[in-house]
Each structure stands twice: as structure tokens, then as C-alpha cells.
Design an enzyme around this catalytic site. Sequence first.
Site, mmCIF file in Angstrom:
data_model
loop_
_atom_site.group_PDB
_atom_site.id
_atom_site.type_symbol
_atom_site.label_atom_id
_atom_site.label_comp_id
_atom_site.label_asym_id
_atom_site.label_seq_id
_atom_site.Cartn_x
_atom_site.Cartn_y
_atom_site.Cartn_z
ATOM 1 C CG HIS A 163 -1.652 1.252 1.475
ATOM 2 N ND1 HIS A 163 -2.947 1.459 1.045
ATOM 3 C CD2 HIS A 163 -1.277 2.401 2.113
ATOM 4 C CE1 HIS A 163 -3.333 2.678 1.396
ATOM 5 N NE2 HIS A 163 -2.342 3.267 2.051
ATOM 6 C CD GLU A 164 2.006 3.443 3.742
ATOM 7 O OE1 GLU A 164 2.262 4.537 3.214
ATOM 8 O OE2 GLU A 164 1.005 3.263 4.460
ATOM 9 C CG HIS A 167 0.169 6.196 -0.817
ATOM 10 N ND1 HIS A 167 -1.007 6.773 -1.256
ATOM 11 C CD2 HIS A 167 -0.128 5.605 0.375
ATOM 12 C CE1 HIS A 167 -1.973 6.549 -0.371
ATOM 13 N NE2 HIS A 167 -1.464 5.841 0.628
ATOM 14 C CD GLU A 220 -4.621 6.436 2.400
ATOM 15 O OE1 GLU A 220 -4.374 5.300 2.840
ATOM 16 O OE2 GLU A 220 -3.737 7.282 2.190
#
Length: 299
Positions: A163-164, A167, A220
Site C-alpha cells: 500500500h505504501e 502511493h 487511499e
Amino acid sequence: MNQYPSGQSTGQRRGGLRLWVLLLFAGYAAWYWFSNRSIDPLTGQAVVIDKSISPEQEKSLGLQAYQQVLQQEKPLPADAEASKQVQAIAERLIGKIPQVTDSLAAEHHLQASHIEKSFDWAVTVLQSDQVNAFCLPGGKIAVYTGLLPVAQNADAMAVVMGHEIAHALLRHGAQRMTRGKLEQLGQMAGAASGMDSGTLQTVMSAYGYGSALPYARSQETQADELGLMLAASACFDPQQAIPLWQRMDQSSGGRAPSEFASTHPSAGTRIHQLEALMPKAEAYKAKLCGGAQAASGMH
């Protein structure tokens, strides 16, 4: 002969001037928005990134921020067991970026930009009770030790780290910087038009709830999807995302703000969206995993 009292005439002139100021700012904002608009190949959605913000500039800003964090936080030694486990997870995720981004872009009949080719990857575990992790533009990754007991295993940690990383790949930082410029433009327009500070604050607050916060939540959600595909393609179990977010919700102790007032989806919304993505994640795992086995666990 003027049929209006002089005060009323002056007020009308001021009102007309304010309107022109607002129209000029609105016209420039619209031009800025459209001239910097493009379609993100990984999501198929329209994004606005100021063309003056290059991936190299993002990378430089990311490095500066990373160095500041390392000065403020205490990194674990690279040969610590947690550091080695997190490093191994990161390497597997990073290794799958080209295949995953190519596959996602192909779904939208586009080509991935592969900005990760310019990244200088680095992974650090920071000694802190924070239940958090981040990946800055340019590939600088940090995981806080407070996340380890909540993640519990390598599969869940891969979901968070994926997920990070997402980004950074989606250039969400540059998108937020661009949006910040538009917000500043709106504040300047309000001030130049003579809008009083109380009204301007009310307008910007309404903008936050009506536009800025939903926009942040959508980022997100995008990172959740790309991150889940990365984790699955790197042979981690995407199903572990569900109990992970249940534990993340529990770890907040009920202190998380309502979704309406937050930059992040609620845990319930997130779980629902991730459940809907599971068939796609399993398909990515079947197509791209290549037979590697997940690490045994986190300690």
C-alpha cells in the site's frame, strides 16, 4: 441624474470588481486544471499533476524528508531480525512492480510509466510505538516497530508495505502538491475579492468536507488496490488483508475519526472494498506469483 445614492453606487462598483476578480481567478484555475490533467495508466482515472513537478523533484523532496526522519527516529540495525524480514518483504514487492504495473495499465489500454526505474530504494525499520509505515517518492521505505505486533505475519506486512509503495508509484504526493496550489489559489481569490476571513474559513471548511477529504480517501483506495496486487503477485496471501484491518481498527482503540471527517476510509469500508478485490488479487497471484513462498512470520 443618478437615481442611486452615491454609497449604493460605490457598493455596486465594488461588488462588480469582486465578481471580476473571482471570475479571473476561476478562469486561471480552470486553465491550470485542464492543462495539467492526464489519465493515470494504473487506475484509468483522471489526475492533475503540475507539469513543473517532475519525478526527480519528488525524489529529491522524498530524500530530504527521509533524512529528517532518520535524524529524529532511531533506526534498528540492518542485521536485526526485524530489519532483515522487512527488507526481504520489500525486495519481493519491488521485484514485482514492473509486471503488476504493466498488467494494470493494460487493463486500461495504456502503458505504465515505470517511474520506479529511477527510484533509489532503501528500507529502514524505526524503533517507535507508532503503528505506521511509509514509502516516500523515490523509494525510501520505513516501517515502525509498533506495526510489527499488529501485522503479526509477513503476508499482512506485505499488504501494508505494498500500500505504501503504491502511493509513491501513483505519484500521490505530486497530486497533493498540485491540489495544494489550487487551494492556495482559491484562498487568494477569496481574499482579493474582499471576502471576510470568517466567510473564507467557512468556504474552505466546506471545500474540505466536500472535496479535499473524499479526494484523499480515494487515493487511499487506489493504493489499497495496487498494494494488494503487488502483495499477491509477490506470492503473499492477499486474504490476510482482512484480519489485518480488523486488528488495525482494534489498535486504534476507537479513537479513529469518522470517515466523513477523515483522510482515510473507515476500517469497515476498507475491509468491504478489499473483500471485493480478492478475486482479482487471487488472479494476479495465479498469473504472476511464480512459485515463491512467503516468509514464515514476523516477530
